[in-house]
Motif scaffolding. Structure first.
Motif, short mmCIF file in Angstrom:
data_model
loop_
_atom_site.label_atom_id
_atom_site.label_comp_id
_atom_site.label_asym_id
_atom_site.label_seq_id
_atom_site.Cartn_x
_atom_site.Cartn_y
_atom_site.Cartn_z
N UNK A 192 0.82 -1.21 0.00
CA UNK A 192 0.00 0.00 0.00
C UNK A 192 0.86 1.27 0.00
N UNK A 193 1.97 1.26 0.71
CA UNK A 193 2.84 2.44 0.70
C UNK A 193 3.47 2.62 -0.68
N UNK A 194 3.82 1.52 -1.34
CA UNK A 194 4.37 1.62 -2.69
C UNK A 194 3.31 2.15 -3.66
N UNK A 195 2.08 1.68 -3.52
CA UNK A 195 1.01 2.16 -4.39
C UNK A 195 0.70 3.63 -4.15
N UNK A 196 0.78 4.06 -2.90
CA UNK A 196 0.49 5.47 -2.62
C UNK A 196 1.61 6.37 -3.12
N UNK A 197 2.83 5.88 -3.18
CA UNK A 197 3.96 6.68 -3.65
C UNK A 197 4.12 6.59 -5.17
N UNK A 198 3.42 5.68 -5.82
CA UNK A 198 3.60 5.46 -7.25
C UNK A 198 3.31 6.69 -8.10
N UNK A 199 2.22 7.44 -7.88
CA UNK A 199 1.99 8.62 -8.74
C UNK A 199 3.09 9.66 -8.61
N UNK A 200 3.58 9.88 -7.40
CA UNK A 200 4.66 10.86 -7.20
C UNK A 200 5.93 10.40 -7.91
N UNK A 201 6.27 9.13 -7.75
CA UNK A 201 7.48 8.61 -8.39
C UNK A 201 7.34 8.64 -9.91
N UNK A 202 6.14 8.33 -10.42
CA UNK A 202 5.94 8.37 -11.87
C UNK A 202 6.14 9.79 -12.39
N UNK A 203 5.64 10.78 -11.65
CA UNK A 203 5.85 12.18 -12.05
C UNK A 203 7.32 12.55 -12.04
N UNK A 204 8.04 12.13 -11.00
CA UNK A 204 9.47 12.42 -10.91
C UNK A 204 10.23 11.78 -12.07
N UNK A 205 9.92 10.51 -12.33
CA UNK A 205 10.63 9.81 -13.41
C UNK A 205 10.32 10.43 -14.77
N UNK A 206 9.07 10.86 -14.98
CA UNK A 206 8.74 11.46 -16.27
C UNK A 206 9.43 12.81 -16.42
N UNK A 207 9.52 13.61 -15.34
CA UNK A 207 10.24 14.87 -15.41
C UNK A 207 11.72 14.63 -15.72
N UNK A 208 12.31 13.65 -15.04
CA UNK A 208 13.72 13.33 -15.30
C UNK A 208 13.92 12.86 -16.74
N UNK A 209 12.97 12.09 -17.24
CA UNK A 209 13.05 11.63 -18.61
C UNK A 209 12.97 12.77 -19.61
N UNK A 210 12.05 13.70 -19.38
CA UNK A 210 11.94 14.86 -20.25
C UNK A 210 13.20 15.71 -20.22
N UNK A 211 13.73 15.90 -19.03
CA UNK A 211 14.98 16.67 -18.91
C UNK A 211 16.11 16.00 -19.68
N UNK A 212 16.19 14.70 -19.56
CA UNK A 212 17.22 13.94 -20.26
C UNK A 212 17.06 14.09 -21.77
#
Length: 95
Positions: free
Chosen positions: A69-89
């Motif tokens: 449940x903690x992983x599922x609750x953190x998933x949207x935030x992590x997905x946003x971070x990873x997508x921002x990092x991907x765009x920056x890259x």
């Protein structure tokens, strides 16, 4: 494709367990004469008892549920971070 492979793996595992049980029965001659079957039963009764351990399944279940449940609750935030990092890259690579 994945459900088919998973279904095949389950079938193979179940078949292996069943085949191993049949092999063990014939190897120990459990389906043979009653005197041999009785000797195998006495041999099995002489084996040591299972060790006793203090392990609460409920505690493990609850900790597993909490982690999921903690992983599922953190998933949207992590997905946003990873997508921002991907765009920056990608922006850096395109320049």
């Amino acid at each position: 494709m994945v459900p088919r492979v998973w279904s095949l793996m389950r079938f193979l595992i179940k078949g292996s367990v069943a085949g191993g049980a049949v092999y063990l029965v014939y190897d120990q001659e459990l389906l043979g004469p009653s005197d041999k079957s009785q000797a195998v039963l006495q041999k099995a009764e002489e084996l040591p008892a299972l060790p006793k351990f203090n392990f609460h399944v409920r505690d493990s279940w609850n900790s597993g549920i909490i982690k999921v449940m903690s992983a599922l609750s953190a998933a949207p935030t992590k997905a946003g971070e990873y997508s921002r990092e991907g765009w920056e890259y990608l922006k850096e690579r395109i320049k």
